[in-house]
Design a protein around this motif. Structure first.
Motif, PDB file in Angstrom:
ATOM      1  N   ALA A  93     -35.531   9.931  55.659  1.00 17.68           N
ATOM      2  CA  ALA A  93     -35.976  10.021  54.270  1.00 17.68           C
ATOM      3  C   ALA A  93     -37.032   8.957  53.986  1.00 17.68           C
ATOM      4  N   LYS A  94     -37.879   9.221  53.015  1.00 13.20           N
ATOM      5  CA  LYS A  94     -38.911   8.265  52.613  1.00 13.20           C
ATOM      6  C   LYS A  94     -38.280   7.241  51.667  1.00 13.20           C
ATOM      7  N   LEU A  95     -38.508   5.964  51.977  1.00 13.27           N
ATOM      8  CA  LEU A  95     -37.862   4.899  51.193  1.00 13.27           C
ATOM      9  C   LEU A  95     -38.882   4.151  50.345  1.00 13.27           C
ATOM     10  N   ASP A 147     -29.382   9.589  55.555  1.00 11.06           N
ATOM     11  CA  ASP A 147     -29.928  10.695  56.363  1.00 11.06           C
ATOM     12  C   ASP A 147     -28.874  11.774  56.579  1.00 11.06           C
ATOM     13  N   ALA A 148     -27.642  11.330  56.884  1.00 13.73           N
ATOM     14  CA  ALA A 148     -26.566  12.296  57.120  1.00 13.73           C
ATOM     15  C   ALA A 148     -26.320  13.144  55.871  1.00 13.73           C
ATOM     16  N   ARG A 149     -26.512  12.544  54.699  1.00 11.20           N
ATOM     17  CA  ARG A 149     -26.286  13.285  53.450  1.00 11.20           C
ATOM     18  C   ARG A 149     -27.499  14.120  53.048  1.00 11.20           C
ATOM     19  N   GLY A 150     -28.549  14.044  53.864  1.00 12.79           N
ATOM     20  CA  GLY A 150     -29.670  14.959  53.671  1.00 12.79           C
ATOM     21  C   GLY A 150     -30.555  14.674  52.470  1.00 12.79           C
ATOM     22  N   VAL A 151     -30.737  13.396  52.118  1.00 14.70           N
ATOM     23  CA  VAL A 151     -31.652  13.123  50.997  1.00 14.70           C
ATOM     24  C   VAL A 151     -33.100  13.131  51.493  1.00 14.70           C
ATOM     25  N   ASP A 152     -34.025  13.413  50.591  1.00 15.75           N
ATOM     26  CA  ASP A 152     -35.456  13.415  50.935  1.00 15.75           C
ATOM     27  C   ASP A 152     -36.083  12.053  50.683  1.00 15.75           C
ATOM     28  N   VAL A 153     -35.552  11.366  49.680  1.00 15.59           N
ATOM     29  CA  VAL A 153     -36.143  10.111  49.228  1.00 15.59           C
ATOM     30  C   VAL A 153     -35.021   9.113  48.978  1.00 15.59           C
ATOM     31  N   ILE A 154     -35.257   7.845  49.330  1.00 14.96           N
ATOM     32  CA  ILE A 154     -34.294   6.786  49.010  1.00 14.96           C
ATOM     33  C   ILE A 154     -34.994   5.745  48.143  1.00 14.96           C
ATOM     34  N   LEU A 155     -34.347   5.343  47.063  1.00 13.31           N
ATOM     35  CA  LEU A 155     -34.850   4.233  46.251  1.00 13.31           C
ATOM     36  C   LEU A 155     -33.871   3.073  46.414  1.00 13.31           C
ATOM     37  N   ALA A 156     -34.415   1.865  46.568  1.00 13.27           N
ATOM     38  CA  ALA A 156     -33.539   0.705  46.734  1.00 13.27           C
ATOM     39  C   ALA A 156     -34.096  -0.471  45.955  1.00 13.27           C
ATOM     40  N   ASP A 203     -36.615  -7.887  54.414  1.00 15.11           N
ATOM     41  CA  ASP A 203     -37.532  -7.575  55.516  1.00 15.11           C
ATOM     42  C   ASP A 203     -37.240  -6.187  56.095  1.00 15.11           C
ATOM     43  N   ARG A 204     -35.960  -5.881  56.348  1.00 16.67           N
ATOM     44  CA  ARG A 204     -35.611  -4.589  56.940  1.00 16.67           C
ATOM     45  C   ARG A 204     -35.900  -3.454  55.964  1.00 16.67           C
ATOM     46  N   LEU A 205     -35.626  -3.694  54.665  1.00 14.36           N
ATOM     47  CA  LEU A 205     -35.908  -2.650  53.669  1.00 14.36           C
ATOM     48  C   LEU A 205     -37.399  -2.362  53.590  1.00 14.36           C
ATOM     49  N   VAL A 206     -38.213  -3.418  53.539  1.00 10.51           N
ATOM     50  CA  VAL A 206     -39.660  -3.213  53.402  1.00 10.51           C
ATOM     51  C   VAL A 206     -40.214  -2.530  54.641  1.00 10.51           C
ATOM     52  N   ARG A 207     -39.657  -2.868  55.809  1.00  9.90           N
ATOM     53  CA  ARG A 207     -40.112  -2.189  57.023  1.00  9.90           C
ATOM     54  C   ARG A 207     -39.664  -0.732  57.054  1.00  9.90           C
ATOM     55  N   ALA A 208     -38.411  -0.495  56.648  1.00 10.16           N
ATOM     56  CA  ALA A 208     -37.932   0.894  56.601  1.00 10.16           C
ATOM     57  C   ALA A 208     -38.775   1.701  55.619  1.00 10.16           C
ATOM     58  N   ALA A 209     -39.289   1.027  54.590  1.00 10.90           N
ATOM     59  CA  ALA A 209     -40.126   1.685  53.579  1.00 10.90           C
ATOM     60  C   ALA A 209     -41.580   1.767  54.022  1.00 10.90           C
ATOM     61  N   GLU A 210     -41.860   1.279  55.219  1.00 12.85           N
ATOM     62  CA  GLU A 210     -43.242   1.235  55.715  1.00 12.85           C
ATOM     63  C   GLU A 210     -44.167   0.573  54.699  1.00 12.85           C
ATOM     64  N   GLY A 211     -43.640  -0.475  54.070  1.00 13.52           N
ATOM     65  CA  GLY A 211     -44.474  -1.258  53.163  1.00 13.52           C
ATOM     66  C   GLY A 211     -44.509  -0.753  51.737  1.00 13.52           C
ATOM     67  N   ASP A 212     -43.780   0.343  51.439  1.00 15.59           N
ATOM     68  CA  ASP A 212     -43.828   0.880  50.079  1.00 15.59           C
ATOM     69  C   ASP A 212     -42.934   0.055  49.151  1.00 15.59           C
ATOM     70  N   LEU A 213     -43.491  -1.084  48.719  1.00 13.08           N
ATOM     71  CA  LEU A 213     -42.786  -2.029  47.851  1.00 13.08           C
ATOM     72  C   LEU A 213     -43.453  -2.005  46.487  1.00 13.08           C
ATOM     73  N   ILE A 214     -42.676  -1.756  45.446  1.00 10.91           N
ATOM     74  CA  ILE A 214     -43.224  -1.740  44.090  1.00 10.91           C
ATOM     75  C   ILE A 214     -42.717  -2.972  43.359  1.00 10.91           C
ATOM     76  N   GLU A 215     -43.661  -3.853  43.015  1.00  6.87           N
ATOM     77  CA  GLU A 215     -43.282  -5.088  42.332  1.00  6.87           C
ATOM     78  C   GLU A 215     -43.536  -4.933  40.848  1.00  6.87           C
ATOM     79  N   ILE A 216     -42.480  -5.075  40.075  1.00 11.81           N
ATOM     80  CA  ILE A 216     -42.560  -4.849  38.627  1.00 11.81           C
ATOM     81  C   ILE A 216     -42.408  -6.176  37.908  1.00 11.81           C
TER      82      ILE A 216
END
Ligand code: TXA
Ligand code: MG
Length: 354
Positions: free
Chosen positions: A244-246, A317-326, A340-353
């Motif tokens: 899934a895309k994170l 992944d086992a639950r079949g989601v398309d997108v994960i938000l964390a 670090d692991r989250l940002v890498r799993a997200a391939e850098g998709d970090l949104i800073e609010i």
């Protein structure tokens, strides 16, 4: 080259592993085979670090690029000389303070270590793990053992033997199954060939703990070093990825929760199955917006988060989601490694609010 093996699973007690199972696994290592074994961080995929053909099987089994070096595991600090070309006093001090445990030291490589273990480089990563099964296996084999995490390349690291089998069944000779690992994220990788020493990967030993001994240690968070990452082997941004895309959110709680709710609503309206990784306190606010939600424990408990993270990514992944938000954890203790692991799993998709 693909390596095919009939995978045997040997269940062992985590504290007092059966000596026969350990002896059998050690024999397989000495013959050049592959043994997956638990460490206190994650399961490792082990091979004889003195044998380049054995080490090559690790890269083949994982589908790992030959440019990404492996960590060598030893049973006692006295084995350091077998792995490193020279052992500075600082290495001994760090070993005395943090070994056995989740700290990997980068040192100059002893030529006895197969060159492919170091991806052809001059340096080598070495650590003495503290898991009784890992220590028993390392002692019984009498070898320095190269072992990356026992997952397929770019998949989340395995914290159970089942995770190893899901990725590597048929590609490894033996899996020693001793249940769930304790720390859950990999070791801290510390390069002491540079001055001041530099953390290359945050992990099971916190930056605060390292600073107590090394006040000038440096660390550049991954999302600030993307250009460098592209150039340096093993620092690839894409890593630990679920299918899934994170997307990772950081910022103040209220603003982040509002942004996650809005995003989840939009995605669901677009027909996407949304999974959310949340701390216990955020579950109530986020659950109505998610198809699947997994709690990573109390927000301040970065150790629990670390323990649960990789299993949660695989479970999504086992639950079949398309997108994960964390939501990003606090950047203290093991929170730095989790982030670090989250940002890498997200391939850098970090949104800073703000
Ligand atoms: O906790 C851990 O470290 C686990 C367990 C099995 O010990 N192992 C592990 O290995 O995470 P692996 O291969 O998945 O990650 C090793 C990391 C990679 O990022 C690699 O690039 C880096 O350590 N590394 C290894 N040798 C290096 C070297 N000589 N120079 C720079 N980085 C190195
Ligand atoms: Mg790995």
């Amino acid at each position: 080259m693909t390596y095919h093996a009939e995978t045997r699973v040997l269940k062992v007690d985590a504290q007092q592993p059966d000596p026969e199972a350990i002896a059998e696994a050690a024999r397989v290592l000495r013959r050049g085979g592959l043994v997956a074994f638990p460490t206190e961080t994650v399961y490792g995929l082990g091979a004889n670090a003195l044998d380049s053909e054995a080490a090559a099987r690790i890269f083949a089994a994982k589908g790992r690029p030959a440019t990404d070096p492996l960590i060598v595991h030893i049973a006692a600090p006295e084995q350091l000389e077998q792995v490193a070309a020279d052992v500075p006093a600082l290495a001994r001090e760090l070993a005395a303070r943090f070994w056995p445990g989740p700290l990997t030291l980068i040192l100059r490589r002893n030529p006895a270590i197969a060159a492919n273990v170091s991806a052809g480089g001059e340096t080598v990563g070495v650590r003495m793990p503290r898991h009784p099964v890992a220590l028993a296996l390392l002692s019984a084999s009498g070898l320095p053992v190269a072992a990356p995490s026992a997952n397929l390349f770019a998949r989340p690291s395995p914290t159970t033997a089942q995770h190893v089998l899901d990725d590597l069944r048929g590609r490894v000779d033996i899996v020693l199954d001793a249940g769930t690992t304790e720390v859950g994220v990999e070791s801290t990788v510390l390069d002491i060939t540079q001055t001041p020493p530099r953390v290359l990967r945050p992990g099971g030993v916190s930056l605060e703990a390292l600073r107590a001994l090394l006040p000038d240690v440096t660390y550049t968070p991954r999302y600030l070093q993307e250009e460098e990452a592209a150039a340096a082997p093993g620092m690839l941004l894409k890593h630990y990825s679920p299918r899934a895309k994170l997307t990772v959110y950081s910022g103040s709680r209220d603003a982040v929760l509002a942004a996650m709710q809005q995003k989840a609503r939009d995605l669901a309206a677009g027909g996407q199955r949304v999974g959310i990784l949340a701390s216990e306190a955020d579950v109530a606010a986020l659950a109505p917006f998610a198809a699947e939600i997994i709690s990573l424990g109390e927000a301040g408990d970065t150790e629990q988060m670390a323990r649960m993270l990789f299993a949660a990514l695989r479970e999504m992944d086992a639950r079949g989601v398309d997108v994960i938000l964390a939501r990003a954890p606090r950047l203290e203790g093991l929170g730095l490694a989790v982030f670090d692991r989250l940002v890498r799993a997200a391939e850098g998709d970090l949104i800073e609010i703000e």
